[in-house]
Scaffold this active site. Structure first.
Site, mmCIF file in Angstrom:
data_model
loop_
_atom_site.group_PDB
_atom_site.id
_atom_site.type_symbol
_atom_site.label_atom_id
_atom_site.label_comp_id
_atom_site.label_asym_id
_atom_site.label_seq_id
_atom_site.Cartn_x
_atom_site.Cartn_y
_atom_site.Cartn_z
ATOM 1 C CG ASP A 68 40.831 35.041 37.503
ATOM 2 O OD1 ASP A 68 40.558 33.706 37.770
ATOM 3 O OD2 ASP A 68 40.522 35.857 38.261
ATOM 4 C CD GLU A 127 45.345 39.006 41.823
ATOM 5 O OE1 GLU A 127 45.070 39.983 42.214
ATOM 6 O OE2 GLU A 127 44.702 37.828 41.859
#
Ligand SMILES: CC(=O)N[C@@H](CCC[C@H](N)C(=O)O)C(=O)O
Length: 370
Positions: A68, A127
């Site tokens: 990520d 997130e």
């Protein structure tokens, strides 16, 4: 080829960008990939992320590895001389380390091709609002869907040199929570002429915690956290508006709809009691990270052939949209020990950089054996 992965991590650390704004990050990753021999590589952009396919010698299977790439809205306080250049944003969840490990493993695989194809996935917006689910709907992914997939997350509480995971559920199910409260403001001296939204939001917060105490089954595990509350403009003005932002986590996916239903009913009570209007948005929700036991077994065997120490991890209520990959493809996620005195989402998170080489070693060994 020797590369200075610590410098790469520091470069990435300086340019944290939030979900779907990762333009500089994408350009930096692309520039690193451009330096590799291109013969067996295919790079495909997806929004602010990247897919990088490395063709294997036989190419009968595709192994997926995901990193990520987004940062967080946190003002950095590490004191690093390579601290964030983006005021108010920080790689406080270790995605700078995640990307660096992925670039390191990618370089290894390009230089020493494996039997299988490897798909590196540089995924935006972990997130929030989530990149794993939409990325899987892209044409490129549909045509190069991995047979097995894995990912790592840094763990500040584990020593460097250690990795940890477990078969079955590793991370919980999550749902974001955003609520706006609209009332009637006024003079601090005349509360009877107003409906105070600071009071309404505070009352809601207190009632919300009782859902975990009295609505959910104690054995089903749940946590509800409000991390942000904004209300009012001055000490002598009663607030006509308040907003809260939070998140809920559960181990049983069925508990999320139950909590949502009870939140709606609590808000109906708040509206009546505090003479106000509320608007709720449950934002993004993530599916649990449910590790495939056979893949975890192969991971353990792979790292046990290296200098990396494997240990069993406890379940965590952290959320990870990597769970959406595992919902469709067998695989697993593991923790990489980085030994920081401050934890994830903290403005002083300082992962030890020796962990990067450990991560590269663990990922490369796993790609060979998975
Ligand atoms: C590993 C980690 O820290 N993940 C985040 C994921 C956030 C999910 C979503 N935005 C939410 O807040 O529910 C976490 O906070 O656990």
């Amino acid at each position: 080829m020797e590369r200075d992965w610590i410098q790469v991590r520091r470069d990435l650390h300086q340019i944290p960008e939030i979900g779907y704004q990762e333009y500089k990050t994408q350009a930096y990753l692309q520039s690193m990939i451009d330096r590799l021999p291109q013969e067996h590589l295919h790079v495909e952009k997806w929004k602010t992320g990247l897919f990088v396919l490395v063709k294997g010698i036989e190419g009968n299977r595709i192994i997926g590895y995901r990193a990520d790439i987004d940062g967080l809205p946190i003002k950095e306080e590490t004191g690093y001389d390579f601290a964030s250049n983006h005021e108010g944003y920080m790689h406080a969840c270790g995605h700078d380390v995640h990307m660096t490990v992925a670039l390191g493993a990618l370089t290894e695989v390009v230089e020493n091709r494996l039997k299988d194809d490897v798909l590196f996935i540089f995924q935006p917006a972990e997130e929030g609002p989530g990149g794993a689910e939409p990325m899987q709907t892209s044409d490129f992914f549909q045509h190069h869907r991995p047979d097995v997939i894995f990912a790592l997350h840094i763990d500040p509480s584990l020593p460097v040199g250690t990795v940890a995971t477990k078969p079955g559920i590793l991370f919980g199910n999550t749902s974001e929570l955003f609520i706006d409260f609209y009332g009637k403001g006024g003079h601090a001296a005349y509360p009877h002429q107003t409906s105070d939204m600071l009071m309404a939001a505070s009352a809601f917060n207190m009632q919300l915690q009782q859902l975990v105490a009295r609505v959910t089954d104690p054995l089903s595990e749940a946590v509800v956290t409000l991390g942000k509350m904004v209300a009012g403009t001055a000490g002598n003005i009663i607030a006509e508006y308040a907003r809260i932002e939070g998140t809920m986590r559960t181990l049983d996916p069925k508990v999320i709809p139950l909590l949502r239903e009870h939140i709606q009913s609590l808000l109906a009570g708040i509206e009546e009691r505090y003479h106000c209007r509320t608007a709720v948005d449950f934002g993004a929700s993530y599916y649990m990270v449910d590790n495939d036991s056979a893949s975890v077994k192969r991971f353990k065997a792979a790292v046990e052939n290296t200098s990396v120490h494997y240990q069993e991890a406890p379940i965590s209520m952290a959320g990870e949209d990597f769970g959406y990959f595992l919902k469709n493809i067998p695989g697993f996620m593991f923790w990489l020990g980085v030994e920081s005195p401050y934890g994830l989402h903290h403005s002083k998170l300082q992962p030890r950089e020796e962990a990067i080489q450990v991560g590269i070693e663990a990922v490369t060994a796993t790609l060979e054996k998975l």
